[in-house]
Design a protein around this motif. Sequence first.
Motif, mmCIF file in Angstrom:
data_model
loop_
_atom_site.group_PDB
_atom_site.id
_atom_site.type_symbol
_atom_site.label_atom_id
_atom_site.label_comp_id
_atom_site.label_asym_id
_atom_site.label_seq_id
_atom_site.Cartn_x
_atom_site.Cartn_y
_atom_site.Cartn_z
ATOM 1 N N MET A 118 -5.834 1.367 -21.739
ATOM 2 C CA MET A 118 -6.880 2.030 -22.487
ATOM 3 C C MET A 118 -6.606 1.880 -23.982
ATOM 4 O O MET A 118 -5.507 2.149 -24.434
ATOM 5 C CB MET A 118 -6.899 3.506 -22.073
ATOM 6 N N MET A 119 -7.599 1.453 -24.752
ATOM 7 C CA MET A 119 -7.451 1.305 -26.196
ATOM 8 C C MET A 119 -7.409 2.683 -26.863
ATOM 9 O O MET A 119 -7.921 3.650 -26.331
ATOM 10 C CB MET A 119 -8.628 0.510 -26.769
ATOM 11 N N ALA A 120 -6.783 2.730 -28.053
ATOM 12 C CA ALA A 120 -6.740 3.974 -28.809
ATOM 13 C C ALA A 120 -8.170 4.438 -29.053
ATOM 14 O O ALA A 120 -9.033 3.664 -29.449
ATOM 15 C CB ALA A 120 -6.005 3.762 -30.124
ATOM 16 N N GLY A 121 -8.430 5.695 -28.813
ATOM 17 C CA GLY A 121 -9.766 6.247 -28.990
ATOM 18 C C GLY A 121 -10.627 6.170 -27.749
ATOM 19 O O GLY A 121 -11.625 6.873 -27.641
ATOM 20 N N GLU A 122 -10.245 5.298 -26.819
ATOM 21 C CA GLU A 122 -11.048 5.149 -25.605
ATOM 22 C C GLU A 122 -11.066 6.448 -24.793
ATOM 23 O O GLU A 122 -12.093 6.819 -24.230
ATOM 24 C CB GLU A 122 -10.506 3.992 -24.757
ATOM 25 N N ALA A 123 -9.953 7.136 -24.751
ATOM 26 C CA ALA A 123 -9.902 8.394 -24.009
ATOM 27 C C ALA A 123 -10.726 9.484 -24.699
ATOM 28 O O ALA A 123 -11.266 10.371 -24.034
ATOM 29 C CB ALA A 123 -8.457 8.845 -23.809
ATOM 30 N N VAL A 124 -10.842 9.422 -26.025
ATOM 31 C CA VAL A 124 -11.724 10.355 -26.737
ATOM 32 C C VAL A 124 -13.159 10.106 -26.286
ATOM 33 O O VAL A 124 -13.895 11.044 -25.963
ATOM 34 C CB VAL A 124 -11.596 10.200 -28.271
ATOM 35 N N MET A 125 -13.550 8.839 -26.254
ATOM 36 C CA MET A 125 -14.898 8.488 -25.814
ATOM 37 C C MET A 125 -15.140 8.925 -24.371
ATOM 38 O O MET A 125 -16.208 9.446 -24.052
ATOM 39 C CB MET A 125 -15.129 6.980 -25.965
ATOM 40 N N GLU A 126 -14.145 8.728 -23.532
ATOM 41 C CA GLU A 126 -14.259 9.150 -22.131
ATOM 42 C C GLU A 126 -14.457 10.661 -22.049
ATOM 43 O O GLU A 126 -15.273 11.149 -21.266
ATOM 44 C CB GLU A 126 -13.019 8.717 -21.343
ATOM 45 N N SER A 127 -13.740 11.405 -22.871
ATOM 46 C CA SER A 127 -13.887 12.865 -22.854
ATOM 47 C C SER A 127 -15.290 13.268 -23.306
ATOM 48 O O SER A 127 -15.894 14.171 -22.733
ATOM 49 C CB SER A 127 -12.820 13.542 -23.721
ATOM 50 N N LEU A 128 -15.830 12.589 -24.322
ATOM 51 C CA LEU A 128 -17.182 12.892 -24.785
ATOM 52 C C LEU A 128 -18.208 12.619 -23.688
ATOM 53 O O LEU A 128 -19.142 13.408 -23.493
ATOM 54 C CB LEU A 128 -17.514 12.082 -26.042
ATOM 55 N N GLU A 129 -18.026 11.522 -22.975
ATOM 56 C CA GLU A 129 -18.944 11.193 -21.881
ATOM 57 C C GLU A 129 -18.876 12.239 -20.774
ATOM 58 O O GLU A 129 -19.911 12.693 -20.276
ATOM 59 C CB GLU A 129 -18.618 9.809 -21.317
ATOM 60 N N GLN A 130 -17.661 12.631 -20.405
ATOM 61 C CA GLN A 130 -17.514 13.621 -19.343
ATOM 62 C C GLN A 130 -18.067 14.981 -19.746
ATOM 63 O O GLN A 130 -18.686 15.672 -18.936
ATOM 64 C CB GLN A 130 -16.049 13.743 -18.931
#
Length: 142
Positions: free
Chosen positions: A1-13
């Motif tokens: 996972m790229m840096a920031g990708e998990a932030v985006m995933e959290s926003l989507e969820q």
Amino acid sequence: MMAGEAVMESLEQVSERCADPTGAVYAKLFEQHPQMKPLFVLDKDDAAKGHMLQEVLENLIDFTGERHIAPHFIRSELVNHDNLGIAPDVFGTFFPILRDTFKDILGADWTEAMERDWNALLGEIDDMIREETGERAQSARA
């Protein structure tokens, strides 16, 4: 996972679970900073709060990617909020409040990657705020 990708995933969820997190975000803000609530006395329908949250989210998305707008936007809003009497240290707390609210919404689905990426993002934003306020303090003394 790229840096920031998990932030985006959290926003989507969060968007899948909570159509409008505005109430939860601002409840947490007012809990931690009750002096902020009177500034929203005319926002009876939460439109202003919702608009501000939307702008923050759009800029967080930009900040995790190309950073075309977000650094400039955050810096300008830092000045705008300071002019409203909101100190930079209080302004800066909105971002961790947002993270904490989203963490509460996701509960057990909040991942270590989300925690890591959010903390890295918040650290960069905090550094930028500190740098900006230090620069303004130095220029005021010159």
